[in-house]
Design a protein around this motif. Structure first.
Motif, PDB file in Angstrom:
ATOM      1  N   LYS A 159     -15.013  30.752  -7.258  1.00 34.69           N
ATOM      2  CA  LYS A 159     -15.821  31.747  -7.946  1.00 34.69           C
ATOM      3  C   LYS A 159     -14.901  32.596  -8.808  1.00 34.69           C
ATOM      4  N   GLY A 160     -15.341  32.904 -10.034  1.00 37.80           N
ATOM      5  CA  GLY A 160     -14.545  33.717 -10.935  1.00 37.80           C
ATOM      6  C   GLY A 160     -14.134  35.039 -10.311  1.00 37.80           C
ATOM      7  N   ALA A 161     -12.961  35.544 -10.703  1.00 33.47           N
ATOM      8  CA  ALA A 161     -12.434  36.776 -10.108  1.00 33.47           C
ATOM      9  C   ALA A 161     -11.512  37.470 -11.098  1.00 33.47           C
ATOM     10  N   ASN A 162     -11.270  38.754 -10.863  1.00 32.82           N
ATOM     11  CA  ASN A 162     -10.289  39.520 -11.626  1.00 32.82           C
ATOM     12  C   ASN A 162      -8.964  39.474 -10.885  1.00 32.82           C
ATOM     13  N   PRO A 184     -17.530  28.922 -11.281  1.00 29.96           N
ATOM     14  CA  PRO A 184     -18.653  29.718 -11.780  1.00 29.96           C
ATOM     15  C   PRO A 184     -18.291  31.195 -11.888  1.00 29.96           C
ATOM     16  N   GLY A 185     -18.796  31.851 -12.927  1.00 25.04           N
ATOM     17  CA  GLY A 185     -18.537  33.270 -13.114  1.00 25.04           C
ATOM     18  C   GLY A 185     -17.397  33.520 -14.086  1.00 25.04           C
ATOM     19  N   THR A 186     -16.978  34.783 -14.133  1.00 19.89           N
ATOM     20  CA  THR A 186     -15.949  35.226 -15.077  1.00 19.89           C
ATOM     21  C   THR A 186     -14.628  35.468 -14.354  1.00 19.89           C
ATOM     22  N   THR A 187     -13.571  34.907 -14.888  1.00 18.70           N
ATOM     23  CA  THR A 187     -12.218  35.146 -14.379  1.00 18.70           C
ATOM     24  C   THR A 187     -11.423  35.883 -15.436  1.00 18.70           C
ATOM     25  N   THR A 221      -9.630  35.822 -20.499  1.00 18.83           N
ATOM     26  CA  THR A 221     -10.957  35.884 -19.899  1.00 18.83           C
ATOM     27  C   THR A 221     -11.575  34.492 -19.966  1.00 18.83           C
ATOM     28  N   GLU A 223     -14.810  32.036 -18.808  1.00 17.29           N
ATOM     29  CA  GLU A 223     -16.165  31.828 -18.287  1.00 17.29           C
ATOM     30  C   GLU A 223     -16.240  30.397 -17.759  1.00 17.29           C
TER      31      GLU A 223
END
Length: 434
Positions: A159-162, A184-187, A221, A223
């Motif tokens: 899952k995307g993460a910061n 999936p998601g934003t990293t 960034t 997606e």
């Protein structure tokens, strides 16, 4: 074990074209594991590390179509993950550091990856923490078997993460990018490495359908997308080899033109050589180094000794410090070479001292070079190449030296430089493989 026999003191002349970039090749070859479709890569360097990685992917199940020594197609439709658990894989992967970058793609596609402690150059400790920190941020679990020295990474789903990386690791950044493009998601990756080769990897992934913003910066960034397509990708010229040729020309008083040098991607490398007093003319994608120039090392504005140090991009790549150190031995003036990243990379200087160089090894990271101003040539010697970059630095020293030199363990040089003896012989170098 093969060796080079070098008769030094011979000025060279002519044109030479750099090979494709080794470091980029290792990244983009691993990235082919992210797609089931065919991916064609052009301008591959025909060197041991790259060819060994291609063979490793073949054994992993990737369909390989070697169209020429520089062009190869990959189709990772069927992968055999169980091969990662075999003794053969452990042996082969542990001898090739770049193969650590298969972990990100395999984790992204199959949710698991296995890997032995990677090998490569013996240049000091090269930790893997950044790779696994990024994987864990994406939701993976990391295990390390200290007895077998074996890494296991697995995830039910990513899952995307910061994340903020603790160091701008090039291979670590590449591995995390390749895991994140299918998560999936934003990293967001802050303090990401931004070398041209990372930029090239990102551009290749974008051409495959990935969504990446911030290419060329240290904040990426991503997606995540469901899957990636095939593509065709061309590798940049190797900036380390280009820098090696600049140093060789200056050290031997040669007149050399470096063709197809992609000069827009060299960063601070030309400036660093100019600080060493080396003149060159850059026009479009060519670099011309005039013959028989004496070069004087600059000082800082306050008159203090010049320091040449490595740093993350856009700073000076650590892979060229060995070349700068050798070039300094015949300069007018003194310089402090500061190798910050690896603690064993300067230990080859004892071989240069045996050749007559005036070098003070201050500690594992720093060496002061007092240039001979081309008044006293280095003398031929018998030596052994400890790693790729020190090996080519010793070859440059041997080509400038008076008399005959023998360089053993040249398999290290072959890992990073394509047919270097044949290419330099065409410029007039007296070098043969024995």
């Amino acid at each position: 074990m093969n060796s080079f026999e070098v008769q030094g003191g011979q000025p060279l002349k002519g044109e030479i074209t750099p090979q494709g970039a080794k470091n980029e090749a290792l990244q983009v070859i691993c990235a082919t594991l992210l797609s089931k479709d065919e991916i064609t890569i052009d301008n591959l360097p025909d060197i041991l590390d790259v060819n060994n990685l291609i063979d490793l992917l073949k054994d992993l199940g990737v369909q390989i179509n070697r169209q020429s020594s520089q062009t190869c197609s990959f189709k990772a439709e069927i992968i055999k993950p169980d091969y990662l658990k075999t003794k053969e894989f452990r042996t082969r992967a542990s001898s090739l550091r770049g193969s650590i970058m298969i972990m990100g793609p395999l984790l992204a596609r199959f949710g698991k990856a296995f890997f032995p402690k990677p090998g490569g150059d013996k240049i000091g400790r090269r930790r893997m923490d950044t790779h696994f920190f990024g994987f864990e941020k994406l939701g993976a679990t990391f295990d390390f078997d200290s007895e077998e020295i074996f890494y296991t990474v697995h995830a039910g789903h990513l899952k995307g993460a910061n994340m903020l990386l603790d160091e701008a690791s090039v291979t670590g950044t590449a591995n995390i990018i390749m895991a994140a493009v299918l998560a999936p998601g934003t990293t967001t990756i802050y303090n990401a490495a931004c070398e041209p080769y990372i930029q090239q990897l990102c551009r290749m992934l974008v051409s495959m359908g990935a969504k990446i913003i911030g290419i060329g910066s240290n904040l990426l960034t991503i997606e995540g997308v469901k899957d990636l397509n095939g593509c065709t990708h061309r590798i940049l010229p190797d900036m380390i080899e280009i820098g090696s040729f600049i140093g060789l020309a200056a050290m031997t008083g040669s007149e050399i033109t470096i063709k197809d040098a992609a000069t827009d991607h060299l960063g601070i490398i030309p400036l660093a050589f100019r600080r060493m007093g080396i003149n060159m003319h850059i026009s479009k994608d060519e670099i011309y180094i005039p013959p028989k120039q004496k070069y004087a090392i600059e000082t800082f504005i306050d008159g203090s000794i010049m320091t040449i140090a490595d740093a993350p991009w856009p700073g000076l790549t650590p892979d060229l410090l060995s070349v700068f150190l050798v070039v300094a031995t015949q300069a007018n003036g003194s310089v402090l070479i500061h190798q910050k990243m690896f603690e064993s990379r300067l230990f080859f200087v004892d071989k240069l001292i045996d050749m007559g160089a005036r070098i003070i090894l201050c500690d594992p990271h720093r060496a002061t070079v007092i240039g001979l101003n081309q008044e006293t040539p280095l003398r031929g010697s018998v030596m052994t190449s400890p790693d790729i970059r020190a090996g080519v630095a010793l070859l440059i020293a041997a080509l400038s030296a008076k008399g005959k030199s023998i360089i053993h363990n040249i398999e290290q040089i072959d890992r990073g430089y394509e047919k270097i003896d044949e290419r330099l012989s065409r410029l007039g170098a007296r070098i043969k493989r024995i």
